[in-house]
Write an enzyme that holds these catalytic residues in place. Structure first.
Site, mmCIF file in Angstrom:
data_model
loop_
_atom_site.group_PDB
_atom_site.id
_atom_site.type_symbol
_atom_site.label_atom_id
_atom_site.label_comp_id
_atom_site.label_asym_id
_atom_site.label_seq_id
_atom_site.Cartn_x
_atom_site.Cartn_y
_atom_site.Cartn_z
ATOM 1 N N GLN A 220 -30.213 -73.035 -95.638
ATOM 2 C CA GLN A 220 -30.119 -73.135 -94.053
ATOM 3 C C GLN A 220 -30.255 -72.118 -93.226
ATOM 4 O O GLN A 220 -30.756 -71.888 -92.094
ATOM 5 C CB GLN A 220 -28.674 -73.734 -93.698
ATOM 6 N N SER A 242 -23.994 -74.628 -89.753
ATOM 7 C CA SER A 242 -24.582 -75.968 -89.927
ATOM 8 C C SER A 242 -23.636 -77.050 -90.608
ATOM 9 O O SER A 242 -23.258 -76.871 -91.643
ATOM 10 C CB SER A 242 -25.900 -75.810 -90.422
ATOM 11 N N ASP A 251 -30.452 -86.061 -91.216
ATOM 12 C CA ASP A 251 -31.730 -86.440 -90.337
ATOM 13 C C ASP A 251 -32.201 -87.718 -90.840
ATOM 14 O O ASP A 251 -32.710 -87.606 -92.021
ATOM 15 C CB ASP A 251 -32.509 -85.249 -90.371
ATOM 16 N N GLU A 291 -31.367 -83.723 -80.491
ATOM 17 C CA GLU A 291 -31.858 -84.353 -81.793
ATOM 18 C C GLU A 291 -31.705 -85.708 -81.794
ATOM 19 O O GLU A 291 -30.404 -85.952 -82.229
ATOM 20 C CB GLU A 291 -31.231 -83.417 -82.923
ATOM 21 N N HIS A 294 -30.288 -86.803 -85.601
ATOM 22 C CA HIS A 294 -29.454 -86.194 -86.400
ATOM 23 C C HIS A 294 -27.881 -87.104 -86.152
ATOM 24 O O HIS A 294 -27.583 -86.884 -85.043
ATOM 25 C CB HIS A 294 -29.134 -84.721 -86.218
#
Ligand SMILES: [Zn+2]
Length: 331
Positions: A220, A242, A251, A291, A294
């Site tokens: 990450q 994260s 994802d 996003e 996600h």
């Protein structure tokens, strides 16, 4: 007889003495009686005096002891502390009553804190991991399992379809020898059900890519350092910020013949305990650009409530904690 009597008188000198000195003996007798009475009286007096003194005498010592006794009863003084140690321990258990949502022992609000080594740190389905809430540990979370350990046969059998083109597969999991291909056991169970529901209604499959599930700290952080700096707010986040590191974030790539239509997921994910984590209209709050792929597991109850309230996770946590939503940091 008279001689015998005389002899007897001589044989008993005490009696003869008493007769000869009757008055003296009477006085002595009286004195002895008086002395006896005196002694008896004195004894009785001492008896009463002793019983009435006994409470007084201990009362003296107890007044000197009572401070120490009260000291022992009081939790404050040091002598009482060793025996009083069990009492302070319930105090911390009483503090969790005003427990804050979003925070658990794996999260710190100290954004400058260096991650410390440690594995199997606790995961909370509502834990907030973002710019303001960092993960304390650099190791792996608890309850992390391989994707193919949870995902059902329909996923697994299509995992290596050989020559079949990716977008025509029902379900594809791209695994890797690195530790990308893992996730939280419970979240994966619900992810499996969600993707099955998507497939049942649309006929399309889903791909969870190599880097789309759990990521370790180094991976990450590498993403963060190699980020596209022209995108603002960024589309990635430092290693300790994260939620991919919790195993709760995924994802998901929809394999819908390149339309990449996430409408079904946006409308239905809450039924499976998932939320769209970075919606287009919440970027100022999340600090992450939209996003559409996600999704984050939070549990069915919370996801349903967030769906109804139209809150992102930051807003929902603030709402649950009774905070003013206008005080949320803006990015
Ligand atoms: Zn992601």
């Amino acid at each position: 007889m008279a001689q015998q009597k005389r002899k007897k008188r001589y044989k008993h000198p005490v009696k003869r003495f008493i007769r000869n000195h009757f008055e003296l003996c009477a006085v002595l007798f009286v004195l002895v009686v008086l002395l006896g009475l005196f002694l008896i009286g004195f004894g009785i007096y001492k008896l009463f005096a002793g019983s009435s003194d006994s409470p007084k005498d201990p009362a003296g010592p107890t007044t000197t002891l009572s401070p120490t006794d009260t000291v022992r009863n009081d939790p404050t003084p040091t002598p009482g502390e060793p025996t009083g140690t069990p009492e302070p321990t319930p105090m911390p258990t009483a503090t969790p009553t005003p427990k804050l949502y979003g925070i658990n022992e794996s999260v710190t609000t100290d954004v400058d804190a260096e991650p410390i080594p440690g594995d199997n740190w606790p995961v909370d389905y509502l834990m907030l991991v973002n710019w303001e809430h960092r993960l304390k540990y650099s190791g792996n979370p608890e309850n992390l399992v391989r994707l193919d350990e949870i995902l059902t046969e329909s996923w697994y059998t299509i995992q290596n379809p050989g020559s079949v083109a990716e977008k025509s597969r029902d379900f594809v999991i791209v695994t890797d020898e690195d530790n990308y291909d893992r996730g939280n056991r419970v979240a994966l169970t619900y992810l499996d059900q969600m993707c099955k529901g998507y497939h049942a209604e649309t006929g399309f499959g889903v791909k969870v890519s190599q880097t789309g599930a759990y990521r370790n700290y180094a991976t990450q952080d590498k993403f963060w350092n190699n980020r596209d700096r022209s995108i603002n707010p960024p589309r990635t986040i430092p290693g300790n910020a994260s939620e991919h590191r919790t195993g709760l974030g995924f994802d998901i790539w929809v394999l819908d013949k390149e339309k990449y239509d996430y409408t079904w997921f946006r409308n239905n994910c809450y039924k499976y305990g998932f939320i769209l984590r970075y919606p287009s209209d919440k970027s100022k709050i999340t600090g992450i650009t939209y996003e559409q792929w996600h999704f984050r597991y939070v549990g069915v109850e919370a996801a349903t409530e967030m769906h109804e309230l139209k809150y992102c996770l930051e807003e929902y946590i603030a709402y649950k904690n009774g905070q003013d939503l206008s005080t949320l940091p803006k990015h």
